[in-house]
Write a protein that holds these residues in place. Structure first.
Motif, PDB file in Angstrom:
ATOM      1  N   THR A   1     110.711 -14.247  88.388  1.00  0.00           N
ATOM      2  CA  THR A   1     109.405 -14.328  87.713  1.00  0.00           C
ATOM      3  C   THR A   1     109.593 -14.251  86.195  1.00  0.00           C
ATOM      4  OG1 THR A   1     109.120 -11.971  88.157  1.00  0.00           O
ATOM      5  CG2 THR A   1     107.966 -13.517  89.609  1.00  0.00           C
ATOM      6  N   GLY A   2     110.623 -13.563  85.748  1.00  0.00           N
ATOM      7  CA  GLY A   2     110.929 -13.574  84.308  1.00  0.00           C
ATOM      8  C   GLY A   2     111.288 -14.980  83.855  1.00  0.00           C
ATOM      9  N   PHE A   3     112.116 -15.639  84.654  1.00  0.00           N
ATOM     10  CA  PHE A   3     112.550 -17.017  84.338  1.00  0.00           C
ATOM     11  C   PHE A   3     111.370 -17.984  84.399  1.00  0.00           C
ATOM     12  CE2 PHE A   3     114.157 -21.125  85.916  1.00  0.00           C
ATOM     13  CZ  PHE A   3     115.086 -21.429  84.936  1.00  0.00           C
ATOM     14  N   LEU A   4     110.527 -17.828  85.420  1.00  0.00           N
ATOM     15  CA  LEU A   4     109.446 -18.804  85.641  1.00  0.00           C
ATOM     16  C   LEU A   4     108.205 -18.545  84.811  1.00  0.00           C
ATOM     17  CD1 LEU A   4     109.520 -19.064  89.534  1.00  0.00           C
ATOM     18  CD2 LEU A   4     110.394 -20.744  87.903  1.00  0.00           C
ATOM     19  N   PHE A   5     107.979 -17.282  84.421  1.00  0.00           N
ATOM     20  CA  PHE A   5     106.720 -16.954  83.739  1.00  0.00           C
ATOM     21  C   PHE A   5     106.930 -16.305  82.370  1.00  0.00           C
ATOM     22  CE2 PHE A   5     105.568 -17.517  88.125  1.00  0.00           C
ATOM     23  CZ  PHE A   5     104.361 -18.204  88.043  1.00  0.00           C
ATOM     24  N   ALA A   6     107.856 -15.331  82.281  1.00  0.00           N
ATOM     25  CA  ALA A   6     107.984 -14.621  80.992  1.00  0.00           C
ATOM     26  C   ALA A   6     108.600 -15.534  79.931  1.00  0.00           C
ATOM     27  CB  ALA A   6     108.826 -13.353  81.170  1.00  0.00           C
ATOM     28  N   LEU A   7     109.667 -16.246  80.278  1.00  0.00           N
ATOM     29  CA  LEU A   7     110.283 -17.128  79.271  1.00  0.00           C
ATOM     30  C   LEU A   7     109.329 -18.251  78.864  1.00  0.00           C
ATOM     31  CD1 LEU A   7     114.024 -17.260  80.430  1.00  0.00           C
ATOM     32  CD2 LEU A   7     112.971 -15.812  78.682  1.00  0.00           C
ATOM     33  N   PRO A   8     108.647 -18.919  79.799  1.00  0.00           N
ATOM     34  CA  PRO A   8     107.659 -19.919  79.366  1.00  0.00           C
ATOM     35  C   PRO A   8     106.552 -19.316  78.497  1.00  0.00           C
ATOM     36  CG  PRO A   8     108.230 -20.285  81.649  1.00  0.00           C
ATOM     37  CD  PRO A   8     108.897 -18.986  81.250  1.00  0.00           C
ATOM     38  N   ALA A   9     106.096 -18.094  78.832  1.00  0.00           N
ATOM     39  CA  ALA A   9     105.042 -17.474  78.012  1.00  0.00           C
ATOM     40  C   ALA A   9     105.543 -17.285  76.585  1.00  0.00           C
ATOM     41  CB  ALA A   9     104.627 -16.135  78.619  1.00  0.00           C
ATOM     42  N   LEU A  10     106.775 -16.814  76.448  1.00  0.00           N
ATOM     43  CA  LEU A  10     107.339 -16.634  75.101  1.00  0.00           C
ATOM     44  C   LEU A  10     107.478 -17.958  74.377  1.00  0.00           C
ATOM     45  CD1 LEU A  10     110.158 -13.969  75.479  1.00  0.00           C
ATOM     46  CD2 LEU A  10     108.062 -13.819  74.131  1.00  0.00           C
ATOM     47  N   ARG A  11     107.977 -18.967  75.102  1.00  0.00           N
ATOM     48  CA  ARG A  11     108.134 -20.280  74.462  1.00  0.00           C
ATOM     49  C   ARG A  11     106.777 -20.824  74.015  1.00  0.00           C
ATOM     50  NH1 ARG A  11     112.761 -21.167  78.354  1.00  0.00           N
ATOM     51  NH2 ARG A  11     111.267 -21.797  79.942  1.00  0.00           N
ATOM     52  N   ALA A  12     105.731 -20.606  74.824  1.00  0.00           N
ATOM     53  CA  ALA A  12     104.388 -21.082  74.434  1.00  0.00           C
ATOM     54  C   ALA A  12     103.914 -20.332  73.186  1.00  0.00           C
ATOM     55  CB  ALA A  12     103.416 -20.892  75.592  1.00  0.00           C
ATOM     56  N   MET A  13     104.167 -19.026  73.122  1.00  0.00           N
ATOM     57  CA  MET A  13     103.772 -18.258  71.927  1.00  0.00           C
ATOM     58  C   MET A  13     104.521 -18.741  70.688  1.00  0.00           C
ATOM     59  SD  MET A  13     103.585 -14.395  73.394  1.00  0.00           S
ATOM     60  CE  MET A  13     102.400 -14.008  74.688  1.00  0.00           C
TER      61      MET A  13
END
Ligand SMILES: Nc1nc2c(c(=O)[nH]1)N[C@H]1C(S)=C(S)[C@@H](COP(=O)(O)OP(=O)(O)OC[C@H]3O[C@@H](n4cnc5c(N)ncnc54)[C@H](O)[C@@H]3O)O[C@H]1N2
Ligand code: MOO
Length: 395
Positions: free
Chosen positions: A298-310
């Motif tokens: 879930t870190g790979f699928l959600f946390a990293l994309p969230a950071l990249r979007a920010m």
């Protein structure tokens, strides 16, 4: 017995991704020296302040010549020390790769094709055509050319391009502040090590962000409330553990008590079903499941994309490629599955073990094979979608 409220239906992965990203805006911009901007995304388009090359240059070591020869060597053009005069027909100048073409020169003879005797220069091969071995002014870009659109990530090549274009300060989106919070009594008393916090910190370290580690925090509403209070002002809070349905899974009520709105809870993926997403003012909270493999996935699928979007990435989701699978796969169930896999011989070899507590299997995986919900069985050799784990941070 606990008075069990009905649980929300797990969201399909695509809907969970869409809802996550819908709620994220790139962080405000700031100006940074280009050499400090690695991994950031441009908050505005970047255009060239200068033309490159700024003059016609030689592409080879040899002789800049005027006319068809033979020639008399009358001087030299080196990088940083151009030939000052003008070549007349029958004259040549020694020239280095990258040096400015002398006025009057029409081509460059590479030194392997030249015969030199004192000042006299003759051909040892066919005469190259006019303009041979010359880099024309502006062939890379002209002053004012649009070089990179807003949202571009500044990697090594883009940093080199910006510097070449005369740009030394760039507008980029601010780097997120991230809090990482391990939850669980067993972590506080040391009966098991808090692996998830360290793992998540290492995962986000590949992106520009500042990390605040919090915890481990006990399964206690007061302790969780105090820990969340320490997350004030962060852009992203990653909790791990306590996201499921047990009596000690207190993250959701603690978030609500903190004033966060739950955006969604539970996604139809394995591992990772208990993922929880919440928001409080400018803070996004991802409640990751405690099982280490589930926290990683879930870190790979959600946390990293969230950071990249920010950070302003226009395409923050991980990218799948397609590879043949090395073994037969059974039909999928109602939850989509991310199967750990080892890449070898151009194929993705699935790791059979599904238990989401097993770190040894996770550590040897190179990729995740995506099995959509209710997918049919797949024969060995068939292409399947594969997410490479090493591109989780900066590609
Ligand atoms: N009745 C049900 N039980 C469970 C369900 C369910 O739907 N119904 N879901 C299962 C799934 S799937 C997962 S994943 C786990 C996730 O549970 P939690 O997020 O509540 O995690 P915990 O219960 O706190 O811990 C689970 C496991 O992970 C270890 N852990 C927790 N944090 C860390 C950490 N920071 N570092 C290392 N290890 C950690 C913890 O010790 C537990 O062993 O729930 C299933 N149960
Ligand atoms: O999602 Mo749990 O993450 O299946 O172990």
């Amino acid at each position: 017995m606990t008075g069990a409220a009905p649980l929300p239906q797990p969201l399909p992965l695509e809907e969970a991704w869409a809802r996550l990203l819908d709620g994220i805006r790139p962080l405000p911009g700031e100006a940074l020296a280009i050499e400090d901007a690695a991994g950031r995304h441009l908050a505005a388009p970047l255009s060239a302040h200068v033309t490159r090359p700024a003059a016609d240059l030689s592409a080879m070591d040899g002789y800049a010549v005027a006319g068809e020869g033979p020639w008399t060597v009358t001087g030299e053009s080196r990088c940083g020390a151009p030939f000052a005069g003008t070549l007349a027909s029958g004259q040549a100048a020694r020239i280095s790769t990258g040096a400015v073409m002398p006025a009057g020169a029409d081509r460059v003879l590479i030194q392997e094709d030249a015969l030199r005797d004192g000042d006299r220069l003759a051909l040892a091969a066919d005469l190259p055509g006019p303009g041979a071995n010359v880099r024309r002014r502006g062939i890379d870009f002209e002053q004012g050319d649009a070089l990179l659109p807003a949202g571009s990530r500044l990697g090594a090549r883009q940093i080199a391009l910006a510097l070449s274009a005369g740009v030394d300060t760039v507008p980029v989106h601010r780097a997120p502040q991230v809090a990482i919070l391990d939850c669980g009594d067993e972590l506080v008393d040391g009966s098991i090590p808090a692996t998830n916090g360290a793992m998540l910190a290492a995962m986000v370290a590949g992106l520009p962000c500042a990390v605040r580690r919090i915890g481990p925090v006990a399964d206690d509403p007061g302790a969780l409330g105090a820990a969340l209070a320490r997350c004030e002002g962060c852009d992203l809070v990653l909790t791990s553990g306590g996201a499921s349905v047990g009596d000690h899974d207190l993250v959701r009520p603690a978030l609500e008590a903190w004033g966060a709105q739950i955006a969604f809870w539970r996604v139809a993926i394995r591992p990772g079903k208990p993922l929880l997403v919440a928001r409080r003012e400018g803070t996004l909270v991802l409640g990751l499941p405690g099982n280490p493999v589930s926290a990683f996935v879930t870190g790979f699928l959600f946390a990293l994309p969230a950071l990249r979007a920010m950070l302003g990435a226009p395409d923050p989701l991980p990218r799948a490629s397609h590879l043949p699978v090395a073994a037969d796969l059974p039909a999928g169930g109602p939850r989509g599955e991310f199967m750990r896999a080892v890449l070898r011989g151009g194929q993705a070899d699935p790791i059979r073990e599904r238990d989401s507590s097993l770190l040894a299997q996770l550590a040897r995986a190179d990729a995740l094979i995506w099995r959509p919900p209710h997918c049919a069985g797949t024969k060995a050799g068939t292409d399947v979608p594969v997410y490479h784990l090493e591109n989780g941070a900066i590609a």
